[in-house]
Design a protein around this motif. Structure first.
Motif, short mmCIF file in Angstrom:
data_model
loop_
_atom_site.label_atom_id
_atom_site.label_comp_id
_atom_site.label_asym_id
_atom_site.label_seq_id
_atom_site.Cartn_x
_atom_site.Cartn_y
_atom_site.Cartn_z
N CYS A 375 -2.88 -5.93 7.74
CA CYS A 375 -3.88 -5.28 6.88
C CYS A 375 -3.83 -5.85 5.47
O CYS A 375 -2.79 -5.79 4.80
CB CYS A 375 -3.61 -3.78 6.83
SG CYS A 375 -4.76 -2.85 5.79
N LYS A 439 -3.30 3.34 3.93
CA LYS A 439 -4.62 2.74 4.09
C LYS A 439 -4.94 2.39 5.55
O LYS A 439 -4.08 1.88 6.28
CB LYS A 439 -4.68 1.46 3.24
CG LYS A 439 -5.97 0.66 3.32
CD LYS A 439 -5.88 -0.55 2.41
CE LYS A 439 -7.11 -1.43 2.51
NZ LYS A 439 -7.04 -2.57 1.58
N PRO A 442 -9.29 -2.21 7.30
CA PRO A 442 -10.76 -2.26 7.24
C PRO A 442 -11.43 -2.75 8.52
O PRO A 442 -12.62 -2.50 8.73
CB PRO A 442 -11.03 -3.23 6.07
CG PRO A 442 -9.80 -3.21 5.25
CD PRO A 442 -8.67 -2.99 6.22
N ASN A 443 -10.68 -3.43 9.40
CA ASN A 443 -11.34 -3.96 10.60
C ASN A 443 -11.45 -2.94 11.74
O ASN A 443 -11.76 -3.30 12.87
CB ASN A 443 -10.63 -5.23 11.09
CG ASN A 443 -9.20 -5.00 11.56
OD1 ASN A 443 -8.77 -3.86 11.77
ND2 ASN A 443 -8.46 -6.08 11.74
#
Length: 554
Positions: A375, A439, A442-443
């Motif tokens: 990430c 977090k 994002p993918n």
């Protein structure tokens, strides 16, 4: 070799904080694991290893235990955990807990009592030593960097912590400490656990003279692992542990062992070994730098293939290793062990094929089966892991730019494996309806369980096929007990081997290269039983593998 109940099993590691949150606090919980048991059963899982869920300040994500007999309320209750054991058992799934007994938390009642009277009963539960000329007792460096000794304020004493200062080492040379730990282990096994994953266990042996050793770095310290390697007698300690706990319950145990002597493999995992199995960290060790992540070498295909086959040869007539692509302490294998042009579903299927069909116990880490990746973080402040922050600071102090130090974190950080599990393309990847503790990658819109459940050709469904092949009536015996015989070792970018026993063989071929490759097998008819692509060009014993193609033949 004596056959054991666990030899043909497939295991799955859950990092509970990031697996599934059911109460909206942004932290995964036991109820989330219960809710996903059918998913794991459908994947083909027999054993689940759960990273620590004991009461803890979570300085090192639960590996700092403040009460061995309690479930941390962030994960749920003891009733939740007992329900998990029962529900897993209904599905023929065994539960392993993480056993962290080299050290505890500085918030544990034992350590609090020790600080009140360092020379008293509880002081001897730990390693308190007086400093020398205003300096620590010796020059051990902790695994997280800096001195492995922490000064007790207002005294001349220091205490030993091979990990974080909040994780004081327990004194295994004190019979009372062993008695306390053995009672605790048996208490959990009596609840119905299948066994334990055992953390950092080699470190329990110490040189009680605590002599300084030649420094291995510019800081004047020597790595704690080096100190542990030099001390004899670990076998007697581990055998005593086994006979007083695991053996009485026929428990499955998998050990985390990095610094074992080469001649000790049979003693550790043979028929009467200290443990059922231990992780094969040979590939992970390829990434160890001379100073830290900032000067870590790149892992080449040739080195990766070489160390995997070396481990297979070492253990073929001894015992079973636990084979991994990744775990909670490593970056994602899909970002590490396959080249950039192969970092797609086809390449991830290839990596899974060569790993899951090796001799040994496959351990799949959560998200591996859908191909989760490292990430990208915008800055060091987005990382949570204590080791990552230490590595970043170490790099900057060595003169590395912040950009390159951050790149090292992206490539090596443990937080790459700890981002929330990607269940769907919905809010927070379907992990939580609150704010995630770490977090979300994002993918997740492209890589998630929901999407792959609905695609027959997905990586998730390929993992199901691989596991089903291992467990099939036709091939279970061969893929469990057959030896691994490397083939085409001189072929560039080819990872290939046979699994062989007295009744037959299976051939596993994989092309990690960018170009197509023709391989010449024995001139007989082969049948394809698994292929990560739709077709295969094969005629008269010649097989043409496309880039990133892997096939299994009989």
């Amino acid at each position: 070799m004596e056959k054991k109940w666990w030899h043909d099993k497939v295991a799955y590691q859950i990092y509970p904080k990031s697996f599934m949150d059911t109460n909206g606090d942004g932290i995964g919980d036991i109820r989330g694991i219960i809710n996903k048991l059918d998913y794991l059963k459908n994947l083909g899982i027999d054993i689940i290893w759960i990273s620590p869920i004991y009461q803890s300040p979570l300085v090192d994500q639960g590996y700092d235990i403040s009460d061995y007999y309690k479930i941390d309320e962030r994960f749920g209750t003891m009733e939740d955990f007992e329900e998990l054991i029962a529900e897993a058992k209904k599905r023929n799934i065994g539960i392993l807990m993480d056993l962290v007994i080299n050290h505890c938390s500085d918030q544990h009642v034992w350590f609090k009592k020790a600080l009140q009277d360092i020379e008293g009963e509880y002081g001897d539960y730990f390693y308190f030593r007086k400093g020398k000329n205003g300096q620590p007792p010796c020059n051990y460096r902790s695994y997280f960097g800096g001195s492995a000794w922490e000064k007790v304020k207002g005294t001349d004493y220091y205490y030993l912590h091979l990990f974080a200062k909040e994780q004081p080492d327990l004194n295994w040379y004190n019979p009372k400490v062993k008695e306390e730990l053995y009672s605790m282990i048996n208490w959990w096994l009596d609840k119905g656990l299948a066994g334990f994953r055992i953390d950092a266990i080699i470190n329990i042996r110490k040189d009680l003279q605590f002599k300084s050793l030649p420094a291995d770095g510019d800081d004047g310290f020597v790595h704690a692992g080096v100190a542990a390697e030099k001390v004899p007698g670990i076998g007697d300690m581990l055998e005593d542990l086994k006979k007083n706990t695991f053996e009485k319950h026929d428990a499955f145990t998998v050990a985390e062992v990095f610094n074992m002597r080469k001649d000790e493999i049979r003693e550790f995992i043979g028929d009467n070994g200290h443990f059922s199995t231990m992780f094969d960290f040979s590939a992970e060790c390829l990434a160890f730098g001379g100073h830290g992540w900032y000067d870590a070498p790149e892992i080449t295909f040739e080195d990766y293939r070489r160390v995997i086959f070396h481990s297979q040869r070492e253990c073929e007539d001894v015992g079973f290793m636990a084979n991994i692509i990744e775990n909670h302490d490593e970056p994602r294998g899909a970002s590490r062990y396959i080249p950039s042009y192969a970092q797609n579903e086809t390449g991830k299927k290839m990596l899974a094929t060569v790993n899951l069909l090796l001799r040994g116990i496959p351990f799949i880490y959560q998200g591996q089966e859908i191909g989760m990746t490292n990430c990208p973080m915008k800055g060091i402040e987005e990382y949570d892991d204590i080791s990552t922050i230490n590595q970043y600071n170490m790099a900057v102090q060595a003169g590395v730019s912040k950009e390159l130090a951050l790149k090292g974190c992206y490539e090596h950080s443990r937080d790459n494996a700890r981002t929330p599990m990607q269940w769907s393309d919905g809010e927070n990847a379907g992990f939580t309806n609150g704010k995630p503790w770490l977090k979300v990658n994002p993918n997740y819109k492209d890589i998630n369980v929901s999407d792959q459940e609905n695609r027959e050709d997905s990586l998730l469904n390929y993992y199901r096929k691989l596991i089903a092949l291992r467990k099939s009536d036709e091939y279970r015996e061969l893929l469990t007990y057959g030896i691994t015989e490397p083939i085409f070792e001189n072929e560039d970018k080819i990872f290939a081997y046979k699994r062989v026993n007295e009744s037959g063989e299976i051939v596993v071929l994989a092309n990690f290269g960018k170009q197509d490759k023709v391989l010449e097998l024995e001139n007989r008819k082969y049948r394809v039983i698994l292929n990560n692509m739709e077709d295969l060009d094969m005629e008269d014993g010649k097989v043409k593998l496309k880039s990133c193609q892997s096939v299994v033949l009989v």
